[in-house]
Design a protein around this motif. Structure first.
Motif, PDB file in Angstrom:
ATOM      1  N   LEU A 105      -3.101 -63.019 -55.360  1.00 31.32           N
ATOM      2  CA  LEU A 105      -3.993 -63.583 -54.360  1.00 31.32           C
ATOM      3  C   LEU A 105      -3.253 -63.586 -53.028  1.00 31.32           C
ATOM      4  N   ILE A 106      -3.907 -63.037 -52.002  1.00 28.47           N
ATOM      5  CA  ILE A 106      -3.271 -62.885 -50.685  1.00 28.47           C
ATOM      6  C   ILE A 106      -4.131 -63.575 -49.643  1.00 28.47           C
ATOM      7  N   ASP A 107      -3.492 -64.363 -48.820  1.00 26.96           N
ATOM      8  CA  ASP A 107      -4.218 -65.110 -47.790  1.00 26.96           C
ATOM      9  C   ASP A 107      -3.550 -64.867 -46.436  1.00 26.96           C
ATOM     10  N   ILE A 108      -4.379 -64.554 -45.410  1.00 26.18           N
ATOM     11  CA  ILE A 108      -3.845 -64.373 -44.059  1.00 26.18           C
ATOM     12  C   ILE A 108      -3.471 -65.739 -43.483  1.00 26.18           C
ATOM     13  N   THR A 110       0.666 -62.601 -40.436  1.00 30.08           N
ATOM     14  CA  THR A 110       1.409 -62.485 -41.698  1.00 30.08           C
ATOM     15  C   THR A 110       0.502 -62.941 -42.846  1.00 30.08           C
ATOM     16  N   VAL A 111       0.980 -62.722 -44.056  1.00 32.96           N
ATOM     17  CA  VAL A 111       0.220 -63.137 -45.238  1.00 32.96           C
ATOM     18  C   VAL A 111       1.120 -63.890 -46.198  1.00 32.96           C
ATOM     19  N   ALA A 151       4.109 -54.758 -45.636  1.00 35.01           N
ATOM     20  CA  ALA A 151       3.146 -53.810 -45.063  1.00 35.01           C
ATOM     21  C   ALA A 151       2.297 -54.483 -43.989  1.00 35.01           C
ATOM     22  N   VAL A 152       1.894 -55.737 -44.243  1.00 36.23           N
ATOM     23  CA  VAL A 152       1.108 -56.470 -43.248  1.00 36.23           C
ATOM     24  C   VAL A 152       1.993 -56.850 -42.064  1.00 36.23           C
ATOM     25  N   GLN A 153       3.206 -57.249 -42.359  1.00 35.34           N
ATOM     26  CA  GLN A 153       4.139 -57.617 -41.281  1.00 35.34           C
ATOM     27  C   GLN A 153       4.418 -56.437 -40.378  1.00 35.34           C
ATOM     28  N   ALA A 154       4.475 -55.230 -40.994  1.00 35.45           N
ATOM     29  CA  ALA A 154       4.765 -54.027 -40.211  1.00 35.45           C
ATOM     30  C   ALA A 154       3.637 -53.669 -39.252  1.00 35.45           C
ATOM     31  N   LEU A 155       2.451 -54.207 -39.468  1.00 29.97           N
ATOM     32  CA  LEU A 155       1.351 -53.957 -38.540  1.00 29.97           C
ATOM     33  C   LEU A 155       1.649 -54.538 -37.157  1.00 29.97           C
ATOM     34  N   ALA A 156       2.446 -55.609 -37.149  1.00 32.01           N
ATOM     35  CA  ALA A 156       2.769 -56.303 -35.892  1.00 32.01           C
ATOM     36  C   ALA A 156       1.490 -56.640 -35.125  1.00 32.01           C
ATOM     37  N   TYR A 157       0.531 -57.126 -35.890  1.00 35.48           N
ATOM     38  CA  TYR A 157      -0.765 -57.454 -35.284  1.00 35.48           C
ATOM     39  C   TYR A 157      -0.634 -58.789 -34.541  1.00 35.48           C
ATOM     40  N   PRO A 158      -0.899 -58.820 -33.245  1.00 36.42           N
ATOM     41  CA  PRO A 158      -0.690 -60.056 -32.469  1.00 36.42           C
ATOM     42  C   PRO A 158      -1.564 -61.208 -32.963  1.00 36.42           C
ATOM     43  N   HIS A 159      -0.972 -62.397 -32.975  1.00 34.28           N
ATOM     44  CA  HIS A 159      -1.703 -63.604 -33.355  1.00 34.28           C
ATOM     45  C   HIS A 159      -1.699 -64.548 -32.149  1.00 34.28           C
TER      46      HIS A 159
END
Length: 416
Positions: free
Chosen positions: A266-269, A354-355, A336-344
């Motif tokens: 189970l993965i949660d943002i 992150t997740v 993999a999600v961290q590597a997106l470097a998606y701004p928060h």
């Protein structure tokens, strides 16, 4: 058989009565359906014709007399009988429609020529009887043999031509009236109407079958699309919660049946509500799609599948992975999600999305201890809870042990 567009089939079904031939593609398909078949029906009728000709020898004997009987007897027993038996042998097994039509036409014309020859040499009062019989032969053959209109046209045209040649060659020189013989000759054309109607009916049945098949395919495609839509999350393109529930049952059932490992994640943002509140829902949707793509691509490398479980939560299925591999794969998903470097924008400056991941692993042998897929899901949910309250952006793993189905024997570990 190649697919045909329903519109083409519909147009063919509404063609005018005088257009027997179908459009080129459909005509080719129809021909393939009738190109080859068993000719048992024709064999039986040829046998009946042989018996009829043999029995007619008594009439020949009565009309010709003992002295002239030799000619019709020889033609019947020495020519037609062997030819008929050869025709029956030639129609054995699966044969083409062209071969069947050729044999039937040949036998009918041979029999007609023998009868016309009898009309030529018969005593004058009895010649008319043979003229009538000569017409009956191709007429009956054309009516009982399942010939196509084209082949029936060949048979009837040849029979009419043969009869006309006889009239010109033997009736006219004797200065006899030809009106009645010509009228009788026209009877050879009667099977044409029957052949036309028969072929039209066969083609209509063929078109109806194609139309039904096309509708069945359309219905099956529509049902397949509906099933996909009902099991797919419209935003991310992943499987939805409904499909995930079914897949979880399948994952655990296969693990129990094969006595293998089953892994559920189970993965949660993290802090997704803040992102939505700060950047707006369109940006939140974009984030969900990016995270979904990253998770799906990474999970696929390990033979796993991802589904959207609801809101900002995802679920991952990994058949066959043992506890140590499950933890490593969970960590690779986090990275993999961290590597997106998606701004928060809802967190401190420079923060990225992150997740947190909860991993549950169980061996299929536990199924005999009443541990079910729901227990695996609860273990993953508990692990996710620990990851969230342990600081987020981390992986917590749990392995269901055999001591209890109520998680007294769950072994936990942390990654990240």
């Amino acid at each position: 058989m190649p697919e045909s567009k329903p519109s083409l089939i519909e147009a063919a079904r509404h063609r005018p009565w005088y257009r027997l031939r179908l459009p080129e593609d459909l005509e080719a398909q129809f021909f393939e359906t009738i190109r080859c078949s068993r000719a048992t029906y024709l064999q039986s009728w040829i046998l009946i014709f042989i018996v009829f000709n043999v029995l007619s020898l008594k009439m020949d004997f009565d009309l010709f007399g003992p002295e002239q009987f030799a000619v019709p007897a020889f033609l019947t027993l020495g020519v037609f009988l062997p030819a008929g038996l050869m025709a029956i042998a030639g129609l054995h097994g699966i044969t083409t429609a062209r071969r069947q039509a050729g044999i039937v036409t040949g036998i009918a014309l041979l029999d007609m020529m023998i009868v016309l020859n009898s009309a030529r040499i018969a005593p004058q009062p009895h010649a008319g009887t043979y003229l009538i019989l000569a017409v009956i032969v191709p007429m009956v053959v054309g009516m009982i043999a399942p010939l196509s209109f084209r082949h029936s046209l060949l048979l009837c045209g040849s029979a009419f031509g043969l009869y006309a040649v006889y009239i010109v060659g033997f009736v006219l020189p004797r200065s006899e009236a030809i009106g009645l013989p010509l009228l009788i000759a026209s009877l050879t054309l009667v099977p044409l109407k029957l052949a036309y109607s028969r072929e039209w009916t066969c083609k209509e049945a063929f078109l109806l079958t194609l139309e039904k098949s096309a509708r069945d395919r359309d219905l099956a495609d529509a049902n397949a699309r509906l099933t996909i839509l009902s099991e797919t999350d419209s935003l991310t393109g992943l499987r939805n919660r409904r499909s995930a529930a079914t897949q979880l049952q399948t994952l655990w059932a296969e693990a129990c049946a094969g006595s293998t490992w089953a892994v559920l994640m189970l993965i949660d943002i993290d802090a997704f509500k803040r992102l939505n509140d700060t950047a707006g829902h369109p940006e939140g949707d974009r984030c969900l799609r990016q995270v979904a793509q990253a998770l799906a691509a990474t999970a696929a490398l390990h033979g796993g599948q991802v589904a959207r479980y609801g809101g900002e939560e995802f679920i991952v299925f990994l058949p066959g992975a043992d506890p140590s591999a499950a933890g490593r794969i969970g960590e690779s998903l986090r990275l993999a999600v961290q590597a997106l470097a998606y701004p928060h924008p809802g967190l401190r400056d420079g923060a990225h999305v992150t997740v947190s991941i909860g991993v549950a692993t169980a061996h299929g042998s536990l199924g005999s201890l009443a541990i079910a897929s729901a227990d695996l899901l609860k273990a993953a949910d508990d692990a996710l809870y620990r990851a969230k309250h342990g600081g987020r952006n981390r992986v917590e793993a749990a392995t269901l042990a055999s001591e209890s189905a109520n998680f007294d024997g769950v072994r936990a570990s942390a990654f990240g």
